[in-house]
Design a protein around this motif. Structure first.
Motif, PDB file in Angstrom:
ATOM      1  N   GLN A 345      19.498   8.612  -0.217  1.00  0.00           N
ATOM      2  CA  GLN A 345      17.992   8.376  -0.202  1.00  0.00           C
ATOM      3  C   GLN A 345      17.816   7.950  -1.488  1.00  0.00           C
ATOM      4  O   GLN A 345      19.366   7.837  -2.471  1.00  0.00           O
ATOM      5  CB  GLN A 345      17.556  10.302  -0.200  1.00  0.00           C
ATOM      6  N   ALA A 346      17.076   7.105  -1.652  1.00  0.00           N
ATOM      7  CA  ALA A 346      17.062   6.409  -3.147  1.00  0.00           C
ATOM      8  C   ALA A 346      16.694   8.243  -4.545  1.00  0.00           C
ATOM      9  O   ALA A 346      16.172   7.573  -5.860  1.00  0.00           O
ATOM     10  CB  ALA A 346      15.744   5.579  -3.371  1.00  0.00           C
ATOM     11  N   SER A 347      16.969   8.851  -4.451  1.00  0.00           N
ATOM     12  CA  SER A 347      16.791   9.919  -5.148  1.00  0.00           C
ATOM     13  C   SER A 347      18.291  10.421  -6.075  1.00  0.00           C
ATOM     14  O   SER A 347      19.267  10.137  -5.059  1.00  0.00           O
ATOM     15  CB  SER A 347      16.042  11.051  -5.107  1.00  0.00           C
ATOM     16  N   SER A 348      18.145  11.042  -6.894  1.00  0.00           N
ATOM     17  CA  SER A 348      19.139  11.720  -7.558  1.00  0.00           C
ATOM     18  C   SER A 348      19.921  12.269  -6.763  1.00  0.00           C
ATOM     19  O   SER A 348      18.885  13.566  -6.801  1.00  0.00           O
ATOM     20  CB  SER A 348      19.153  11.907  -9.060  1.00  0.00           C
ATOM     21  N   ALA A 349      20.631  12.832  -6.223  1.00  0.00           N
ATOM     22  CA  ALA A 349      21.014  13.538  -5.535  1.00  0.00           C
ATOM     23  C   ALA A 349      22.731  13.935  -5.444  1.00  0.00           C
ATOM     24  O   ALA A 349      23.711  12.751  -5.462  1.00  0.00           O
ATOM     25  CB  ALA A 349      20.829  14.288  -4.123  1.00  0.00           C
ATOM     26  N   VAL A 350      23.731  15.033  -5.563  1.00  0.00           N
ATOM     27  CA  VAL A 350      24.595  14.895  -5.029  1.00  0.00           C
ATOM     28  C   VAL A 350      25.400  14.743  -3.628  1.00  0.00           C
ATOM     29  O   VAL A 350      25.082  15.988  -3.159  1.00  0.00           O
ATOM     30  CB  VAL A 350      25.880  16.339  -5.622  1.00  0.00           C
ATOM     31  N   LEU A 351      26.238  14.107  -3.088  1.00  0.00           N
ATOM     32  CA  LEU A 351      26.607  14.324  -1.353  1.00  0.00           C
ATOM     33  C   LEU A 351      27.684  14.721  -1.867  1.00  0.00           C
ATOM     34  O   LEU A 351      28.523  15.848  -0.226  1.00  0.00           O
ATOM     35  CB  LEU A 351      26.391  12.864  -0.731  1.00  0.00           C
ATOM     36  N   ALA A 352      28.676  14.799  -2.143  1.00  0.00           N
ATOM     37  CA  ALA A 352      30.505  15.547  -2.061  1.00  0.00           C
ATOM     38  C   ALA A 352      31.041  16.164  -2.750  1.00  0.00           C
ATOM     39  O   ALA A 352      30.716  15.002  -4.650  1.00  0.00           O
ATOM     40  CB  ALA A 352      30.387  14.075  -1.266  1.00  0.00           C
ATOM     41  N   VAL A 375      27.039   6.193  -6.125  1.00  0.00           N
ATOM     42  CA  VAL A 375      28.076   5.733  -7.179  1.00  0.00           C
ATOM     43  C   VAL A 375      29.111   6.954  -6.560  1.00  0.00           C
ATOM     44  O   VAL A 375      29.269   8.256  -6.092  1.00  0.00           O
ATOM     45  CB  VAL A 375      27.779   6.061  -8.397  1.00  0.00           C
ATOM     46  N   LEU A 376      30.623   6.342  -7.006  1.00  0.00           N
ATOM     47  CA  LEU A 376      30.776   7.228  -6.345  1.00  0.00           C
ATOM     48  C   LEU A 376      32.003   7.506  -7.948  1.00  0.00           C
ATOM     49  O   LEU A 376      32.710   6.304  -8.438  1.00  0.00           O
ATOM     50  CB  LEU A 376      32.414   6.169  -5.994  1.00  0.00           C
ATOM     51  N   ARG A 377      31.819   8.599  -8.331  1.00  0.00           N
ATOM     52  CA  ARG A 377      32.007   8.512  -9.952  1.00  0.00           C
ATOM     53  C   ARG A 377      33.487   9.232 -10.165  1.00  0.00           C
ATOM     54  O   ARG A 377      33.914  10.603  -9.498  1.00  0.00           O
ATOM     55  CB  ARG A 377      31.510  10.053 -10.469  1.00  0.00           C
ATOM     56  N   PHE A 378      34.551   8.810 -10.047  1.00  0.00           N
ATOM     57  CA  PHE A 378      36.291   9.120 -10.138  1.00  0.00           C
ATOM     58  C   PHE A 378      36.353   9.419 -12.093  1.00  0.00           C
ATOM     59  O   PHE A 378      35.890   9.176 -12.216  1.00  0.00           O
ATOM     60  CB  PHE A 378      37.250   8.486 -10.376  1.00  0.00           C
ATOM     61  N   GLY A 379      37.228  11.170 -12.070  1.00  0.00           N
ATOM     62  CA  GLY A 379      37.132  11.681 -13.155  1.00  0.00           C
ATOM     63  C   GLY A 379      36.977  12.756 -13.313  1.00  0.00           C
ATOM     64  O   GLY A 379      36.509  13.650 -12.358  1.00  0.00           O
ATOM     65  N   ASP A 380      37.450  13.621 -14.266  1.00  0.00           N
ATOM     66  CA  ASP A 380      37.519  15.225 -13.910  1.00  0.00           C
ATOM     67  C   ASP A 380      36.737  15.819 -15.286  1.00  0.00           C
ATOM     68  O   ASP A 380      37.689  16.610 -16.324  1.00  0.00           O
ATOM     69  CB  ASP A 380      38.869  15.946 -13.445  1.00  0.00           C
ATOM     70  N   GLY A 381      35.830  15.531 -15.685  1.00  0.00           N
ATOM     71  CA  GLY A 381      35.773  15.896 -17.075  1.00  0.00           C
ATOM     72  C   GLY A 381      35.536  14.806 -18.642  1.00  0.00           C
ATOM     73  O   GLY A 381      34.699  14.884 -19.854  1.00  0.00           O
ATOM     74  N   VAL A 461      36.984  12.961  -7.363  1.00  0.00           N
ATOM     75  CA  VAL A 461      35.746  11.874  -7.115  1.00  0.00           C
ATOM     76  C   VAL A 461      34.585  12.544  -6.989  1.00  0.00           C
ATOM     77  O   VAL A 461      34.667  13.626  -5.965  1.00  0.00           O
ATOM     78  CB  VAL A 461      36.396  10.699  -6.552  1.00  0.00           C
ATOM     79  N   THR A 462      32.842  12.377  -6.980  1.00  0.00           N
ATOM     80  CA  THR A 462      31.551  13.051  -6.743  1.00  0.00           C
ATOM     81  C   THR A 462      31.142  12.250  -6.230  1.00  0.00           C
ATOM     82  O   THR A 462      30.866  10.864  -7.468  1.00  0.00           O
ATOM     83  CB  THR A 462      31.340  13.426  -8.293  1.00  0.00           C
ATOM     84  N   VAL A 463      30.593  11.769  -5.313  1.00  0.00           N
ATOM     85  CA  VAL A 463      29.697  10.588  -4.511  1.00  0.00           C
ATOM     86  C   VAL A 463      28.377  11.454  -4.301  1.00  0.00           C
ATOM     87  O   VAL A 463      27.520  12.583  -4.482  1.00  0.00           O
ATOM     88  CB  VAL A 463      29.985  10.994  -3.078  1.00  0.00           C
ATOM     89  N   LEU A 464      27.834  10.859  -5.099  1.00  0.00           N
ATOM     90  CA  LEU A 464      25.716  10.845  -6.053  1.00  0.00           C
ATOM     91  C   LEU A 464      24.870   9.011  -5.815  1.00  0.00           C
ATOM     92  O   LEU A 464      25.220   8.618  -5.717  1.00  0.00           O
ATOM     93  CB  LEU A 464      25.857  11.352  -7.028  1.00  0.00           C
ATOM     94  N   THR A 465      23.384  10.224  -4.900  1.00  0.00           N
ATOM     95  CA  THR A 465      22.774   8.672  -5.119  1.00  0.00           C
ATOM     96  C   THR A 465      21.224   8.581  -6.483  1.00  0.00           C
ATOM     97  O   THR A 465      21.640   9.631  -6.951  1.00  0.00           O
ATOM     98  CB  THR A 465      21.928   9.324  -3.971  1.00  0.00           C
TER      99      THR A 465
END
Length: 469
Positions: A345-352, A375-381, A461-465
């Motif tokens: 969806q076009a809102s902010s949310a963490v999916l996985a 967004v696929l956000r790679f990283g651990d802090g 990796v965190t998957v978010l919109t």
């Protein structure tokens, strides 16, 4: 045999598990792709002595499933007088060449470009077409004694793709004069003696050079006469900058290819070059491309191996709303890869939250009503590395890797060419595979493919919109 997909603990952080790589050397164009006796064979341009271009030979790998590859010894090695450039392999089942053993299964015949070095005694600097043959299914090869079998006394005549044309009952060779932007067709009864058939040019393809042509027979989507798709790689002139690959839908009568269609990108990303098809496949063609770009290929941050192949893709045709044909491609995705179906969806949310060291697949739809980003956000802090699948307010979809790397990489080649669906569906379907440094994206039911390399060097990796900025 040495597998290209060993246990994760034994590999470096960038090496993919399911994309073909050389074990510890340089790789570029796929060569001699063939399915034979139940095995998929991929030969490829290889420097057996280093991780940059040079000493061109044919590397060799095999697979039972197009996903798990095993490297074999170099098949066609270079010499002081001859580099082994790109080409193809056919199974000469009827032994028309006479190179096989009478009464046995016909030989495999490899066609390659002899790039004669300045040390060659008679034709220094010339490129010509030569052959080697195998009578044991591709394990060992013998160079033909009377090479080359076709020459134009040219310095840029290369990349032979050979196939059997059943209507004319003849073998067809497709080559390029790279600097002249021309495709040359030759025909033969025995794979040894070749006669000119025609020459094809097209003003819509004006890349610096043409390379690695392929002519594919593709079944009609509505049961009619087969169509033909000519594939040509250009460097530069690619759709995302640097090198790239294009397709043209047309007709082939055994001598001449004709088309009224404009060239279309085979891949909208920066990392698909020299894509060619496997011989020995019935029905829809199966293609494999080099997952790199000549603009930065020798700067990719891997060692000692460098470069991979894309995931294989099948090629089909469909009838568009205006009655014209268009190319459709589907990724051949390994069954072992973990798959997540996402509600975007076009809102902010963490999916996985995922393990970035393990390959994964994300499927879903991007709504077209408003601009937003997956967004696929790679990283651990630490510093985040973002791979962004974005759709804008006009429904254009693009893949942005500008912030997806641990260290700066290819800053002039960060985005795919945008894709806009011609259909009013309200959403664009996506199927995204991430295999460490390799990203393959299928959009809109295969109407667009995007291949990109990323080098995040991260374990999570965190998957978010989120809405578009």
């Amino acid at each position: 045999m040495n597998t290209t997909s060993p246990p994760a603990a034994l590999t470096d952080v960038h090496r993919p598990r399911f994309h073909l790589t050389a074990e510890d050397t340089w790789m570029n164009d796929p060569n001699g792709l063939i399915r034979h006796n139940g095995m998929w064979h991929a030969f490829f341009q290889n420097n057996p002595h280093g991780s940059t271009w040079g000493n061109m030979s044919w590397g060799h790998a095999v697979s039972e499933d197009l996903a798990n590859w095993s490297n074999l010894p170099v098949a066609l090695p270079f010499s002081e007088t001859e580099l082994i450039f790109s080409g193809s392999i056919v199974h000469d089942a009827e032994n028309t060449s006479g190179l096989g053993t009478p009464g046995a299964d016909g030989p495999l015949v490899a066609f390659y470009t002899s790039a004669f070095t300045q040390s060659h005694p008679t034709t220094p600097g010339i490129q010509a077409q030569s052959i080697a043959f195998s009578q044991d299914g591709g394990a060992t090869w013998t160079f033909y004694a009377d090479n080359p079998v076709l020459t134009r006394d040219s310095e840029n005549f290369r990349d032979p793709k050979v196939f059997f044309h059943r209507e004319s009952g003849r073998w067809i060779m497709v080559t390029v004069e790279a600097l002249d932007h021309s495709v040359h067709f030759h025909a033969s009864d025995d794979l040894l003696a070749w006669e000119p058939a025609s020459v094809f040019t097209h003003p819509g393809l004006d890349g610096g050079i043409w390379e690695c042509p392929d002519l594919l027979r593709v079944p009609s989507p509505d049961g009619g006469e087969d169509s033909w798709v000519l594939v040509i790689s250009t460097n530069p002139g690619g759709p995302a900058g640097g090198s790239g690959t294009y397709s043209l839908i047309g007709h082939f009568d055994g001598r001449r290819f004709t088309t009224e269609a404009p060239p279309q990108p085979l891949d909208l990303g920066p990392d698909c070059y020299a894509a060619v098809s496997f011989s020995g496949v019935q029905g829809d063609p199966v293609l494999l491309g080099w997952m790199n770009n000549w603009a930065y290929a020798e700067q990719t941050p891997t060692a000692p191996w460098r470069s991979s192949m894309t995931l294989p893709r099948t090629l089909h045709l469909e009838r568009a709303a205006d009655g014209t044909l268009q190319v459709i491609q589907h990724l051949v995705i390994p069954e072992e890869i973990r798959t997540l179906d996402l509600e975007v969806q076009a809102s902010s949310a963490v999916l996985a939250e995922l393990d970035a060291e393990e390959p994964f697949r994300l499927r879903g739809e991007l709504p077209t009503a408003s601009a937003h980003r997956l967004v696929l956000r790679f990283g651990d802090g630490g510093r985040d590395r973002d791979l962004v699948l974005a759709i804008d307010s006009e429904g254009h979809v693009s893949l942005d890797r500008s912030s997806a790397h641990e260290e700066p990489f290819a800053p002039e080649h960060t985005h795919s060419q945008p894709y806009a669906s011609a259909r009013a569906e309200g959403a664009v379907a996506f199927d995204l595979v991430v295999d460490r440094s390799c990203v393959d994206l299928e959009l809109d039911g295969g109407r667009a493919l995007i291949s990109q390399q990323i080098f995040p060097g991260a374990r999570t990796v965190t998957v978010l919109t989120e809405p578009a900025a």
